[in-house]
Structures are given as C-alpha cells and as structure tokens.
Design a protein around this motif. Structure first.
Motif, PDB file in Angstrom:
ATOM      1  N   GLU A 102      28.358  41.079  32.848  1.00 27.74           N
ATOM      2  CA  GLU A 102      29.046  41.615  34.026  1.00 27.74           C
ATOM      3  C   GLU A 102      29.881  40.518  34.674  1.00 27.74           C
ATOM      4  OE1 GLU A 102      27.729  44.545  37.504  1.00 27.74           O
ATOM      5  OE2 GLU A 102      26.906  42.527  37.770  1.00 27.74           O
ATOM      6  N   LYS A 103      31.106  40.883  35.011  1.00 28.83           N
ATOM      7  CA  LYS A 103      32.008  39.968  35.705  1.00 28.83           C
ATOM      8  C   LYS A 103      32.524  40.690  36.939  1.00 28.83           C
ATOM      9  CE  LYS A 103      33.252  37.937  31.255  1.00 28.83           C
ATOM     10  NZ  LYS A 103      32.342  36.791  31.362  1.00 28.83           N
ATOM     11  N   CYS A 104      32.298  40.089  38.087  1.00 26.68           N
ATOM     12  CA  CYS A 104      32.552  40.800  39.337  1.00 26.68           C
ATOM     13  C   CYS A 104      33.041  39.835  40.412  1.00 26.68           C
ATOM     14  CB  CYS A 104      31.250  41.477  39.775  1.00 26.68           C
ATOM     15  SG  CYS A 104      31.406  42.535  41.206  1.00 26.68           S
ATOM     16  N   ASP A 105      34.129  40.232  41.112  1.00 27.32           N
ATOM     17  CA  ASP A 105      34.622  39.455  42.243  1.00 27.32           C
ATOM     18  C   ASP A 105      33.678  39.623  43.438  1.00 27.32           C
ATOM     19  OD1 ASP A 105      36.896  38.306  41.154  1.00 27.32           O
ATOM     20  OD2 ASP A 105      38.119  40.093  41.533  1.00 27.32           O
ATOM     21  N   PRO A 106      33.761  38.717  44.430  1.00 31.58           N
ATOM     22  CA  PRO A 106      32.916  38.845  45.622  1.00 31.58           C
ATOM     23  C   PRO A 106      33.071  40.189  46.348  1.00 31.58           C
ATOM     24  CG  PRO A 106      33.883  36.656  45.530  1.00 31.58           C
ATOM     25  CD  PRO A 106      34.526  37.448  44.428  1.00 31.58           C
ATOM     26  N   ASP A 107      34.267  40.815  46.211  1.00 32.10           N
ATOM     27  CA  ASP A 107      34.467  42.101  46.887  1.00 32.10           C
ATOM     28  C   ASP A 107      33.960  43.275  46.059  1.00 32.10           C
ATOM     29  OD1 ASP A 107      36.282  42.322  44.839  1.00 32.10           O
ATOM     30  OD2 ASP A 107      38.053  42.536  46.112  1.00 32.10           O
TER      31      ASP A 107
END
Length: 257
Positions: A102-107
C-alpha cells in the motif's frame, strides 16, 4: 554469465515532456519500449492509456511484446496496466514482489499499483522476484537494491551491458541512484558505468545534494546521462556542470549499435 552484445533500442513512449511538431502526448509519468536481441520489453506503463496512444501514433505494435517490467508500484509507472489488455497471457511480467504494498499520501490518496496480483495473473505470466533476473543476453532486472533505506522497497531498475560497461535504466531511483549503481556493479562484476537513463528522483533536492551527485557521477566516468521524469530543471542545470546531460522527451529513440 554476462554477455557483451551491443544491440539495443529504447523508444520513449511516455515522459513528462514532448517535442514541438511531434504531436505526441506527454504526462508526468514514464514508459519505455526496449528492444534487445529478440526481446521486446515494455518498461513501465505510465499513468494512463497514453503509452498506448503514443505507440499507435509511432506505428509500434505492442501486441508482440515478450516482456513487461515494472520498476516499482507507483501509479505513474503502473497506472497504464489498467488499460493494457494483451491478446494472450504469454507475456512475462517481471517486478519486485512488493509492488502491491500500500502506498498512501498523508491525506489518504492512494498511489500504488492499481491492479491486484490476481488481476495481473489474468493478463501475464508473473515473475515476481527480488533476485537479479536475466531478461535478454545483455539486459538484466536488478531485483532488490542493496542498502535501500527508502519506504519503497519494491524499487528496482534494469542494467544493460554495453561495450563491457554498464548502462542503467531506471524508473524513479527511490532506492538512490548511487545504491543502484553500486548494486549493478556488485551483481555484474563490471565496474565501469557508460550511462544512465530515467527518473532519478531529484525534484526539490538541495544545491549541495545535487553538487555531490554531480561529483560522484563525474568520478564514475559516466559518459551518457539522461535524467528525466522526476528530475526538475534545477537538477539538470546543476548536473550539466559536471557532465553532459541529454534531454529526453516522449517519442525519442536511443540506439546502441
């Protein structure tokens, strides 16, 4: 193990920029077609279906690919997989096993590989490996990069043996271009670097960091440097003070003969 054939052609299907009067579409992503020996290899697929549109406009038939290689799972390199539907499932798909992390930005914005392992298995023959893998007689997938301290453990690259020197093809170099170079040297036993093409993740790097990189590449005797995709103008200007920098745009062709 490592051969020295000198025949390869790279066609840039997608890059951040396009040239005037060429009428090809660009997007902030990367996709390359590599032809080496009897292999026809798609290296990354950009973010959308633009790599397919550009291939058509360049009169390139992607139905006869032998391989697809993914540098890492970010969607600006894997997003095009959603739109690529090969006519058969004989194409070999090579990537690091952790491309599905999983790759996810802080938002909360997701930017990882858009397809699951099962979905990819319906399209390709999967070769998920963290080891060095021979794609063609003189072209190798580097597997897991040693000393990668980034969060992107799936980041890898290709290395091509050219005139007994190394030519590195990279997607974003999240694992660090210095680490990729050292890893390529270790696994091949070849110490001379002819060139580097691809993303080097140099956006917003400090002048000090860029100078250090320029001095390092200069000390390595790099003859051909084509930083693209995730490299900004500042980084190219600084690196050009140390060695010749090539401009790479959508539709460009690089030949090794």
């Amino acid at each position: 193990m490592f051969c020295y054939n000198n025949l390869m052609k790279i066609t840039v299907l997608v890059e951040n920029n396009s040239r005037i009067d060429r009428y090809l579409v660009a997007e902030p992503a990367l996709s390359l077609l590599i032809e080496s020996d009897d292999k026809k290899i798609l290296f990354d697929t950009g973010y959308s279906d633009i790599f397919l549109q550009n291939a058509k406009n360049l009169n390139i038939d992607l139905n006869n690919l032998t391989d697809v290689v993914l540098s890492h799972g970010h969607d600006d390199h894997s997003g095009g997989l959603r739109f690529f539907n090969p006519k058969h499932n004989k194409i070999l798909f090579t990537a690091h096993p952790r491309i599905f992390d999983e790759k996810c930005d802080p938002d909360g914005t997701q930017y990882g590989c858009p397809l699951t392992k099962e979905e990819l298995e319906n399209k390709f023959r999967l070769n998920l490996t963290s080891s060095v893998f021979k794609i063609a007689d003189n072209l190798y997938f580097l597997g897991e990069i040693e000393n990668n301290t980034s969060n992107d453990k799936d980041d890898s690259a290709l290395v091509y043996v050219y005139n007994k020197k190394l030519f590195i093809i990279t997607g974003c170099s999240h694992s660090g271009i210095e680490n990729i170079i050292k890893h390529a040297k270790n696994v091949t036993g070849i110490q001379e670097i002819y060139g580097i093409l691809g993303g080097m993740h140099l956006i917003d790097k400090s002048e000090f960091e860029l100078r250090d990189l320029g001095e390092y590449l200069q000390s390595e005797g790099v003859e051909y440097l084509a930083p693209c995709h995730c490299c900004d103008l500042k980084s190219k200007i600084t690196l050009a003070k140390y060695l010749p920098v090539q401009e790479i745009c959508t539709g460009d062709v690089i030949k090794f003969e």
